[in-house]
Design a protein around this motif. Structure first.
Motif, PDB file in Angstrom:
ATOM      1  N   ARG A  42       0.814  -1.216   0.000  1.00  0.00           N
ATOM      2  CA  ARG A  42       0.000   0.000   0.000  1.00  0.00           C
ATOM      3  C   ARG A  42       0.856   1.279   0.000  1.00  0.00           C
ATOM      4  O   ARG A  42       0.604   2.209   0.739  1.00  0.00           O
ATOM      5  CB  ARG A  42      -0.974   0.003   1.178  1.00  0.00           C
ATOM      6  N   CYS A  43       1.860   1.286  -0.845  1.00  0.00           N
ATOM      7  CA  CYS A  43       2.732   2.453  -1.000  1.00  0.00           C
ATOM      8  C   CYS A  43       2.510   2.992  -2.409  1.00  0.00           C
ATOM      9  O   CYS A  43       3.248   2.638  -3.333  1.00  0.00           O
ATOM     10  CB  CYS A  43       4.187   2.074  -0.755  1.00  0.00           C
ATOM     11  N   GLU A  44       1.509   3.801  -2.551  1.00  0.00           N
ATOM     12  CA  GLU A  44       1.091   4.266  -3.875  1.00  0.00           C
ATOM     13  C   GLU A  44       2.134   5.125  -4.575  1.00  0.00           C
ATOM     14  O   GLU A  44       2.137   5.217  -5.792  1.00  0.00           O
ATOM     15  CB  GLU A  44      -0.232   5.008  -3.763  1.00  0.00           C
ATOM     16  N   GLY A  45       3.029   5.748  -3.841  1.00  0.00           N
ATOM     17  CA  GLY A  45       4.025   6.615  -4.456  1.00  0.00           C
ATOM     18  C   GLY A  45       5.250   5.897  -4.999  1.00  0.00           C
ATOM     19  O   GLY A  45       5.991   6.456  -5.798  1.00  0.00           O
ATOM     20  N   ILE A  46       5.489   4.666  -4.578  1.00  0.00           N
ATOM     21  CA  ILE A  46       6.699   3.929  -4.984  1.00  0.00           C
ATOM     22  C   ILE A  46       6.741   3.783  -6.503  1.00  0.00           C
ATOM     23  O   ILE A  46       5.807   3.281  -7.112  1.00  0.00           O
ATOM     24  CB  ILE A  46       6.744   2.531  -4.335  1.00  0.00           C
ATOM     25  N   GLU A  47       7.837   4.229  -7.104  1.00  0.00           N
ATOM     26  CA  GLU A  47       8.042   4.120  -8.547  1.00  0.00           C
ATOM     27  C   GLU A  47       9.185   3.176  -8.915  1.00  0.00           C
ATOM     28  O   GLU A  47       9.187   2.601  -9.987  1.00  0.00           O
ATOM     29  CB  GLU A  47       8.342   5.508  -9.126  1.00  0.00           C
ATOM     30  N   ARG A  48      10.175   3.029  -7.989  1.00  0.00           N
ATOM     31  CA  ARG A  48      11.361   2.227  -8.327  1.00  0.00           C
ATOM     32  C   ARG A  48      11.916   1.508  -7.093  1.00  0.00           C
ATOM     33  O   ARG A  48      11.992   2.079  -6.016  1.00  0.00           O
ATOM     34  CB  ARG A  48      12.436   3.130  -8.911  1.00  0.00           C
ATOM     35  N   VAL A  49      12.314   0.269  -7.313  1.00  0.00           N
ATOM     36  CA  VAL A  49      13.060  -0.522  -6.332  1.00  0.00           C
ATOM     37  C   VAL A  49      14.336  -0.939  -7.048  1.00  0.00           C
ATOM     38  O   VAL A  49      14.270  -1.572  -8.101  1.00  0.00           O
ATOM     39  CB  VAL A  49      12.255  -1.764  -5.872  1.00  0.00           C
ATOM     40  N   SER A  50      15.489  -0.576  -6.489  1.00  0.00           N
ATOM     41  CA  SER A  50      16.727  -0.780  -7.235  1.00  0.00           C
ATOM     42  C   SER A  50      17.936  -0.952  -6.324  1.00  0.00           C
ATOM     43  O   SER A  50      18.001  -0.380  -5.235  1.00  0.00           O
ATOM     44  CB  SER A  50      16.958   0.429  -8.140  1.00  0.00           C
ATOM     45  N   ASN A  51      18.882  -1.722  -6.813  1.00  0.00           N
ATOM     46  CA  ASN A  51      20.193  -1.884  -6.186  1.00  0.00           C
ATOM     47  C   ASN A  51      20.096  -2.379  -4.742  1.00  0.00           C
ATOM     48  O   ASN A  51      20.559  -1.729  -3.816  1.00  0.00           O
ATOM     49  CB  ASN A  51      21.008  -0.592  -6.262  1.00  0.00           C
TER      50      ASN A  51
END
Length: 117
Positions: free
Chosen positions: A60-69
């Protein structure tokens, strides 16, 4: 001096104004195994967590755009993150758990994870 050198699990839930994870989480929490993020609406990026070694749960983290590194994480669990467009550089990933609401969106980045592995 390290910040929380023995911290194994961190849960951040209901932090609407959090826009970035503290730099120390990625650089100094060398024992961190599990990170849970829930209802963290202003956070856009989860990245550069060098020591996170077991599970990353994002719900429920609507703002998350990227998960990286996040090179050591073995398990990724995601639910209701409608803006997540990029997931990359998770070199040790073994399992991905997605809720039904993530099915279409994950088609943007799951093939890339398979290629990286």
């Amino acid at each position: 001096m390290q910040l929380l050198p023995r911290l194994k699990k961190l849960s951040l839930v209901g932090c609407p104004k959090l826009t970035a994870l503290p730099r120390q989480i990625g650089q100094e929490t060398t024992s961190l195994k599990e990170l849970q993020l829930g209802d963290v609406q202003s956070l856009k990026v989860v990245e550069n967590l060098a020591f996170l070694s077991e599970c990353l749960l994002i719900a429920r983290c609507e703002g998350i755009e990227r998960v990286s590194n996040i090179p050591l994480v073995r398990e990724l669990r995601i639910t209701f993150c409608p803006n997540l467009r990029r997931v990359e550089k998770l070199g040790s990933l073994e399992q991905v758990w997605l809720d039904e609401d993530m099915k279409d969106l994950s088609s943007l980045w799951v093939p890339g994870l398979k290629h990286q592995r």
